[in-house]
Design an enzyme around this catalytic site. Structure first.
Site, PDB file in Angstrom:
ATOM      1  CG  ASP A  65      -2.068   0.961   1.102  1.00 12.18           C
ATOM      2  OD1 ASP A  65      -1.852   2.103   0.647  1.00 12.18           O
ATOM      3  OD2 ASP A  65      -3.193   0.585   1.453  1.00 12.18           O
ATOM      4  CB  SER A 115      -6.282   2.234  -0.453  1.00  9.81           C
ATOM      5  OG  SER A 115      -5.006   2.786  -0.239  1.00  9.81           O
ATOM      6  CG  PHE A 290      -2.113 -10.631  15.013  1.00 12.53           C
ATOM      7  CD1 PHE A 290      -1.997 -11.716  15.857  1.00 12.53           C
ATOM      8  CD2 PHE A 290      -2.344 -10.864  13.660  1.00 12.53           C
ATOM      9  CE1 PHE A 290      -2.096 -13.011  15.380  1.00 12.53           C
ATOM     10  CE2 PHE A 290      -2.444 -12.155  13.170  1.00 12.53           C
ATOM     11  CZ  PHE A 290      -2.316 -13.227  14.029  1.00 12.53           C
ATOM     12  CD  GLU A 334      -3.168  -3.094   2.843  1.00 11.98           C
ATOM     13  OE1 GLU A 334      -3.281  -1.911   2.504  1.00 11.98           O
ATOM     14  OE2 GLU A 334      -3.816  -3.613   3.776  1.00 11.98           O
ATOM     15  CG  ASP A 339      -1.169   4.607   2.689  1.00 14.08           C
ATOM     16  OD1 ASP A 339      -1.089   5.295   1.666  1.00 14.08           O
ATOM     17  OD2 ASP A 339      -2.035   4.791   3.562  1.00 14.08           O
ATOM     18  CG  HIS A 343      -0.775   9.002   4.555  1.00 16.72           C
ATOM     19  ND1 HIS A 343      -1.083   9.924   3.573  1.00 16.72           N
ATOM     20  CD2 HIS A 343      -1.444   7.866   4.236  1.00 16.72           C
ATOM     21  CE1 HIS A 343      -1.906   9.370   2.699  1.00 16.72           C
ATOM     22  NE2 HIS A 343      -2.137   8.112   3.072  1.00 16.72           N
ATOM     23  CG  ASP A 380      -2.754   0.863  -2.649  1.00 17.03           C
ATOM     24  OD1 ASP A 380      -1.539   1.146  -2.613  1.00 17.03           O
ATOM     25  OD2 ASP A 380      -3.485   0.940  -1.645  1.00 17.03           O
ATOM     26  CG  HIS A 381      -1.992   4.776  -3.538  1.00 15.40           C
ATOM     27  ND1 HIS A 381      -1.058   5.278  -2.658  1.00 15.40           N
ATOM     28  CD2 HIS A 381      -2.968   4.235  -2.767  1.00 15.40           C
ATOM     29  CE1 HIS A 381      -1.449   5.053  -1.420  1.00 15.40           C
ATOM     30  NE2 HIS A 381      -2.608   4.402  -1.456  1.00 15.40           N
ATOM     31  CG  HIS A 462      -2.598   8.341  -1.674  1.00 15.81           C
ATOM     32  ND1 HIS A 462      -3.834   7.728  -1.781  1.00 15.81           N
ATOM     33  CD2 HIS A 462      -2.144   8.032  -0.438  1.00 15.81           C
ATOM     34  CE1 HIS A 462      -4.099   7.078  -0.665  1.00 15.81           C
ATOM     35  NE2 HIS A 462      -3.095   7.261   0.171  1.00 15.81           N
TER      36      HIS A 462
END
Length: 510
Positions: A65, A115, A290, A334, A339, A343, A380-381, A462
């Site tokens: 991701d 996403s 988890f 994933e 990601d 960010h 995804d990006h 993104h």
């Protein structure tokens, strides 16, 4: 939803040819002759690579991701440097795979995607809007009633329909956009739990994403689901087993973990020790949650209170359960926190999670055979992380950019800069008008250091450029140019549908 008609898979006339499973990786002298020989050997590897025209028994889709191409490059170098090399010559596990293409990531209503829309494209073969999970572009975001009649069928749903085993693994919440797009349908990605849904949506017949995982209506249900997001599966009257003083967030009173465990040959675990003790021979359905929210970053995983498994360990456990099915399996994995680190403007955590994905791919390749398993690794990006500044070969990827004399390179304001930076985000910013912060006395390789960003934003964004698609196994050769992201579904469909020995197959093997 339960009465929805699922489309059949298409087939093709195909022979049976084995492929080379990966590009060879060798060490070469850093000399003119060494570089020449490296090129010659690389060419021979490519000449020996023959497309596999077999039918794919199993398919594994890995998604980093936010793992854009700049992230792959930096992670490759960082992994090499952690092992004592310059880093640039290194290859991540998925970079050794023989086939490569590019995917255009835009959503139908946005140049720069999210996403939900991108993973929906990969899972259904149809591009859609930002924020939509398993729903086409004709719906309206957040409007429950607009979803009905616009649902899209995912590859995982189709796999269950024909008797395959299926699994979803993520370091994010299992109800987060990317993993959710494998099994859920929602016009709003934020509807992860019933307490986050508006009353009109609940009254209108829409259901939260967590309950859709447990109530999955196709086949015999999803076999393996491992990741974070425990709070969305237990009621708000139940204490979290790990985080003191915290509870679940469900308002409907359902304990979805207990509902899962009550099924025959099913197990629920919430820590690494319990996962290790799962008997994969006797367990047919495994749910692992988890963390209350997202799982820890790989850099912080060993400090987790309850103990968390690595992405590689979750992948291996999932395959051990899924491969018992003679009809094959579909698994999506994933690395969700690449990601999140981006960010936050924190490159080191992002790179470590990308390396963890590489480790998971290695486990998957060791536990499967390239002659019957299609493995796809993509993103995804991307993100707006850049790599620049003419640093010397082998310069620490997380450090200040330095020249051949090991002196910091200076910008026009006579201050040093890092090799990695962000076009926007919350990173180290100037505090005196246009002047930047002087990084000379900062430890830019500290775990919590945030790389400099140009445009000040609370969260880095993104990016909209293409992402890479790496592939090996039956059908992998079909990735070889710039594709729409939705094309990934169609390759998975084609690879699974076709039949050996030159016979036509107009649907999936049953």
């Amino acid at each position: 939803m339960k009465n929805k008609i699922l489309p059949v898979f298409t087939g093709a006339l195909i022979g049976s040819i084995l492929s080379a499973s990966s590009v060879s990786v060798r060490a070469y002298e850093d000399t003119p002759n060494g570089w020449y020989q490296q090129g010659q050997d690389d060419l021979q590897d490519m000449l020996r690579t023959i497309p596999s025209l077999r039918k794919a028994k199993n398919i594994i889709l890995f998604v980093g991701d936010g793992m854009g191409i700049s992230t792959v490059t930096a992670a490759r170098i960082y992994a090499g440097q952690l092992n004592g090399s310059n880093g640039e010559e290194n290859l991540l596990e998925f970079e050794k795979m023989p086939y490569l293409g590019l995917a255009k990531t835009y959503n139908t209503n946005s140049q720069v995607p999210d996403s939900a829309g991108t993973m929906t494209a990969m899972m259904t073969g149809v591009k859609t809007k930002i924020g939509f999970i398993g729903v086409n572009q004709n719906a309206e975001r957040g409007d429950c009633s607009s979803m009905f009649g616009n649902e899209l069928t995912s590859f995982l749903e189709q796999a269950e329909q024909v008797g395959m085993s299926t699994g979803v693994v993520s370091t994010a919440r299992l109800t987060h956009a990317t993993p959710a797009a494998a099994y859920a349908h929602s016009p709003e990605r934020g509807w992860e739990v019933d307490s986050k849904m508006p009353e009109e949506a609940l009254a209108g017949g829409c259901t939260d994403i967590a309950s859709q995982l447990i109530d999955f209506p196709y086949g015999d249900g999803i076999e393996v689901a491992l990741g974070g997001g425990r709070r969305n599966f237990i009621p708000n009257t139940m204490d979290d087993p790990e985080d003191a003083g915290k509870t679940g967030e469900r308002e409907d009173g359902r304990d979805l973990t207990a509902e899962w465990a009550d099924r025959k040959n099913s197990a629920y675990v919430w820590n690494e020790a319990d996962l290790d003790n799962v008997n994969t021979y006797t367990t047919d359905h495994l749910l692992g949650l988890f963390e209350r929210s997202h799982m820890e970053y790989e850099a912080d995983r060993l400090n987790d209170t309850g103990g968390e498994p690595s992405l590689a360990k979750m992948t291996g456990k999932a395959i051990d359960i899924l491969k018992k099915n003679r009809k094959g399996f579909f698994l999506t994995v994933e690395a969700g926190r690449v990601d999140h680190a981006h960010h936050g403007g924190n490159a080191q955590r992002a790179l470590r999670d990308a390396i963890a994905l590489s480790d998971a791919v290695k486990v998957a390749r060791e536990k499967t055979r390239s002659k019957d398993t299609l493995i796809i690794v993509t993103a995804d990006h991307g993100h707006v992380m850049t790599m620049s500044g003419y640093p010397k070969r082998g310069n620490p990827i997380l450090g200040l950019a330095k020249n051949g004399d090991d002196q910091p390179l200076l910008a026009s304001d006579d201050m040093p800069y890092t090799t990695l930076g962000y076009a926007n985000g919350p990173g180290t910013m100037g505090v005196d008008g246009p002047r930047r912060v002087d990084l000379s006395s900062m430890d830019t390789q500290a775990l919590d250091f945030r790389q400099p960003s140009l445009i000040p934003m609370g969260s880095e964004t993104h990016s909209g450029e293409e992402v890479a698609i790496y592939a090996d196994g039956p059908g992998a050769h079909l990735f070889r140019k710039t594709h729409e992201q939705s094309y990934i579904y169609h390759v998975m469909n084609y690879a699974k549908a076709r039949k050996n020995h030159g016979k036509w197959q107009w649907g999936w093997w049953r």
